[in-house]
Design a protein around this motif. Structure first.
Motif, PDB file in Angstrom:
ATOM      1  N   ARG A  20      25.346  42.097  34.474  1.00 39.84           N
ATOM      2  CA  ARG A  20      26.481  41.871  35.371  1.00 39.84           C
ATOM      3  C   ARG A  20      27.549  41.011  34.700  1.00 39.84           C
ATOM      4  N   MET A  23      29.488  43.165  32.324  1.00 38.84           N
ATOM      5  CA  MET A  23      30.384  44.051  33.082  1.00 38.84           C
ATOM      6  C   MET A  23      31.630  43.306  33.549  1.00 38.84           C
ATOM      7  N   LEU A  24      31.386  42.062  34.025  1.00 41.08           N
ATOM      8  CA  LEU A  24      32.530  41.257  34.464  1.00 41.08           C
ATOM      9  C   LEU A  24      33.460  40.946  33.297  1.00 41.08           C
ATOM     10  N   ARG A  26      33.828  42.814  30.599  1.00 37.71           N
ATOM     11  CA  ARG A  26      34.543  44.046  30.231  1.00 37.71           C
ATOM     12  C   ARG A  26      35.687  44.344  31.206  1.00 37.71           C
ATOM     13  N   GLU A  27      35.387  44.065  32.498  1.00 39.99           N
ATOM     14  CA  GLU A  27      36.433  44.285  33.499  1.00 39.99           C
ATOM     15  C   GLU A  27      37.622  43.375  33.255  1.00 39.99           C
ATOM     16  N   LYS A  28      37.295  42.111  32.890  1.00 34.82           N
ATOM     17  CA  LYS A  28      38.375  41.174  32.584  1.00 34.82           C
ATOM     18  C   LYS A  28      39.160  41.633  31.356  1.00 34.82           C
ATOM     19  N   SER A  30      39.377  44.735  30.234  1.00 31.22           N
ATOM     20  CA  SER A  30      40.105  45.943  30.602  1.00 31.22           C
ATOM     21  C   SER A  30      41.395  45.598  31.345  1.00 31.22           C
ATOM     22  N   THR A  31      41.293  44.620  32.218  1.00 24.47           N
ATOM     23  CA  THR A  31      42.481  44.197  32.974  1.00 24.47           C
ATOM     24  C   THR A  31      43.539  43.620  32.035  1.00 24.47           C
TER      25      THR A  31
END
Length: 383
Positions: A20, A23-24, A26-28, A30-31
């Motif tokens: 998790r 993933m967080l 990667r999301e950051k 990606s943003t």
């Protein structure tokens, strides 16, 4: 030691927590990447808009006179054989126009051509159209302000040149035409310019031996000049232009007479250099196929007239120049062609075309390999 009653996370729970976390992350990431990409795109769009505006203003200003209030006259030399791009560069370097690129594009889009060599006196206050018109009229043959000028435009016939001479000099049209048929004068010119005139002098059934040999340009004239000197100036300029082609003509197994004859037809049938190379190729292809050229230019010359519409009866005129009735290129030139037409004749395109038709309203030329295709093009664009 005391007992630790707190439950330790299992290995599975640890792995899930780490997943998790990644993933967080990667999301950051990606943003952040999206924000960076959008920022770059935004900057590029702004730059493109700015460049578009700058380009538009540059082109718009380049279409206007460089200095509308200037009365300065600047002498400009346009050498023989100069291309439109070369002329544009000369004008830019001399401070007559702002942009050679914009001038070349303007000339192309307005289908302007037939610029003549010579010396010009141009002003930075002139519009592009005024400059183009001056270049088409022709400049002086020598630097400085000459006396009267004799203008010989591309595609003029011998009789039209005679009219131009009469307009600009003290000599009459009839005197000019008499001189260009005088055997003593012709022999003298042949002796001076043998490479140029040998094939012309040996030709048969020609109307004027010097037709095609008086190069289009603007010639200076003063009252002391004899008519012989005027005509020789024109012959001499043709010889100067043709010197760079004599080797090619010989290598191709042609004569000067044949080249100038084909060039005179190409001169009248085409406008752009590309079209002229294709038209020259059509003529060569038709002769190779033992087909008559069937060009209206030959009929009009045979009739010794100028008219918009050639009739069926006109096509029957009895003349060696009538290329509806006679095969081959004809006895000799039908007019006095310019440099581009001569170049196109010596460097024809490589096609299988046997037909072409020109839309006089648009200036476009349509080519075809078969007669059926030719008829379809005629129905579509002309009928």
């Amino acid at each position: 030691m005391g007992n630790n009653n707190e439950e330790q996370p299992s290995k599975k729970e640890k792995l899930m927590a780490e997943s998790r976390s990644r993933m967080l992350d990667r999301e950051k990431e990606s943003t952040v990447v999206k924000k960076v990409v959008l920022s770059i795109i935004g900057v590029l769009v702004i730059l493109l808009v700015i460049l578009g505006l700058v380009g538009y203003r540059y082109v718009t200003s380049s279409l206007q006179p460089l200095n509308p209030s200037s009365e300065e006259k600047i002498q400009v030399e346009v050498p023989i054989g100069s291309t439109t791009k070369e002329i544009a560069k000369i004008l830019e370097d001399k401070g007559i126009i702002k942009s050679a690129f914009v001038f070349s594009y303007y000339v192309k889009t307005n289908n302007a051509a037939n610029f003549l060599a010579g010396y010009y006196e141009l002003k930075p206050s002139m519009t592009l159209n005024q400059i183009i018109k001056d270049l088409q009229k022709g400049g002086s043959a020598t630097a400085g302000e000459g006396a009267n000028k004799i203008l010989v435009q591309e595609g003029l016939t011998m009789e039209q040149i005679a009219q131009s001479v009469e307009k600009s000099t003290k000599y009459k049209k009839e005197e000019f035409l008499k001189l260009v048929q005088d055997e003593t004068f012709l022999t003298n010119m042949q002796q001076k310019y043998p490479q140029l005139l040998d094939s012309a002098m040996s030709a048969t059934n020609v109307r004027y031996r010097l037709e095609g040999y008086l190069f289009p340009a603007t010639y200076d004239y003063d009252k002391k000049m004899t008519l012989e000197e005027i005509v020789e100036d024109m012959i001499k300029k043709t010889d100067e232009v043709m010197k760079s082609f004599y080797g090619t003509i010989q290598a191709q197994g042609k004569t000067v007479q044949e080249v100038l004859t084909v060039a005179s037809l190409v001169e009248k049938e085409g406008v752009s250099y590309d079209d002229r190379t294709k038209i020259a190729n059509v003529f060569y292809n038709r002769v190779a196929e033992d087909m008559p050229l069937q060009t209206d230019i030959s009929v009009l010359y045979s009739l010794d007239t100028h008219k918009e519409l050639v009739t069926e009866k006109d096509l029957e005129v009895d003349s060696p120049y009538n290329l509806y009735q006679n095969k081959g290129f004809g006895p000799g030139p039908f007019n006095n062609p310019g440099l581009e037409s001569i170049k196109a004749t010596l460097n024809p395109a490589d096609t299988s075309y046997l037909y072409f038709l020109a839309d006089t309203k648009t200036g476009k030329v349509y080519f075809a390999e078969t007669y059926d295709e030719h008829l379809k093009l005629k129905a579509k664009y002309l009928d």
